[in-house]
Motif scaffolding. Structure first.
Motif, PDB file in Angstrom:
ATOM      1  N   GLY A  36       0.813  -1.211   0.000  1.00  0.00           N
ATOM      2  CA  GLY A  36       0.000   0.000   0.000  1.00  0.00           C
ATOM      3  C   GLY A  36       0.847   1.261   0.000  1.00  0.00           C
ATOM      4  O   GLY A  36       1.916   1.316   0.624  1.00  0.00           O
ATOM      5  N   ALA A  40      -2.740   5.535   0.563  1.00  0.00           N
ATOM      6  CA  ALA A  40      -3.694   4.458   0.807  1.00  0.00           C
ATOM      7  C   ALA A  40      -3.768   4.133   2.293  1.00  0.00           C
ATOM      8  O   ALA A  40      -4.852   3.897   2.842  1.00  0.00           O
ATOM      9  N   SER A  89     -11.136   1.025  -7.068  1.00  0.00           N
ATOM     10  CA  SER A  89      -9.668   0.940  -6.999  1.00  0.00           C
ATOM     11  C   SER A  89      -9.143  -0.456  -7.310  1.00  0.00           C
ATOM     12  O   SER A  89      -7.925  -0.667  -7.344  1.00  0.00           O
TER      13      SER A  89
END
Length: 286
Positions: A36, A40, A89
């Motif tokens: 990530g 995020a 996403s």
């Protein structure tokens, strides 16, 4: 202990230990988010904090069995937003559901300490929280799937539009090259595109090229005739090009009546006919 008392103790526990619960929960989720980005992870922390606060507030109502109750409106709205964001996403359903289900461990840890001297209360609270988070997790998956389905439908529509381009070849002449299978859904897009282009350009001739259509059966022929009829209602005649020998034989065997439609073997031949009908001509110089 009544259900209302149980909910009150759970809500109080979350509010008193919200920082510890949130910290353990976020750490657990960040461990799953191996690659990530910093943005995020920041978004994840924000979602966790918002959800935990809304969750604690909702439990104060004493309604732990029905997540459709108005006291859970904020929680459901928040989960809908999170699920939709994750669907866009590219997250998977399991990754999205784990956002809710992973809250069980830090909550159970705090409840074990808080209700250590009351096993009955611990069992009741654990069952209530587990059932509640299961329902919220399932709700999250449902919203995620709906958002994913909407994305797929929109992408299919965009692909249909891209696969049926209407181009202007000359003043008053349009061309619609078709590639692939012509089904009902695509025919609708074809008609909408060609009719709109006729309106926009004032074209009087539309060439429908089926060179890239692998097979013409009764259904495809019907779709073509519908498109031609719709174009004529808008004041434009149609020419069909790309009639290969195999397709010509198929059309004859099917008994499709194309007597009032001009057909040509190639797009170039159809273009020459269209030029003649609009009063234009092409001069080839050696």
């Amino acid at each position: 202990m009544t259900t209302k008392d149980n909910a009150s103790r759970i809500s109080q526990l979350i509010q008193e230990h919200q920082a510890e619960i949130g910290s353990q929960w976020i750490a657990q989720l960040e461990a799953l988010l191996l690659r990530g980005t910093s943005s995020a992870k920041e978004q994840l922390r924000m979602h966790c904090q918002q959800f935990l606060a809304a969750f604690a507030q909702a439990t104060r109502s004493g309604e732990l069995e029905n997540i459709e109750h108005r006291s859970w409106d904020e929680v459901r709205d928040l989960l809908s937003e999170i699920s939709s964001t994750r669907a866009k996403s590219g997250s998977t359903p399991s990754e999205t559901a784990s956002f809710v289900f992973s809250l069980k461990q830090p909550l159970f840890s705090q409840m074990t300490d808080a209700f250590a001297d009351d096993p009955a209360a611990l069992a009741a609270a654990s069952w209530s929280v587990s059932s509640l988070l299961d329902k919220l997790g399932l709700y999250t998956i449902e919203v995620f799937q709906k958002a994913k389905d909407q994305i797929i439908v929109r992408q299919q529509q965009e692909l249909l539009e891209l696969s049926t381009p209407v181009v202007k070849l000359w003043n008053g002449i349009l061309a619609l090259p078709l590639i692939g299978t012509l089904d009902s859904a695509r025919t609708q897009v074809v008609m909408e595109n060609i009719l709109q282009k006729i309106v926009d350009t004032g074209a009087i001739i539309a060439i429908i090229d089926i060179t890239g259509v692998p097979m013409v059966d009764t259904l495809v022929a019907q779709h073509l005739m519908k498109t031609i009829a719709a174009a004529r209602l808008m004041g434009a005649d149609c020419i069909i090009s790309g009639i290969r020998p195999q397709i010509a034989q198929t059309i004859v065997h099917l008994g499709v009546n194309l007597e009032d439609v001009i057909t040509k073997a190639t797009l170039a031949d159809a273009f020459l006919v269209a030029l003649e009908r609009t009063g234009a001509s092409v001069t080839i110089k050696n």
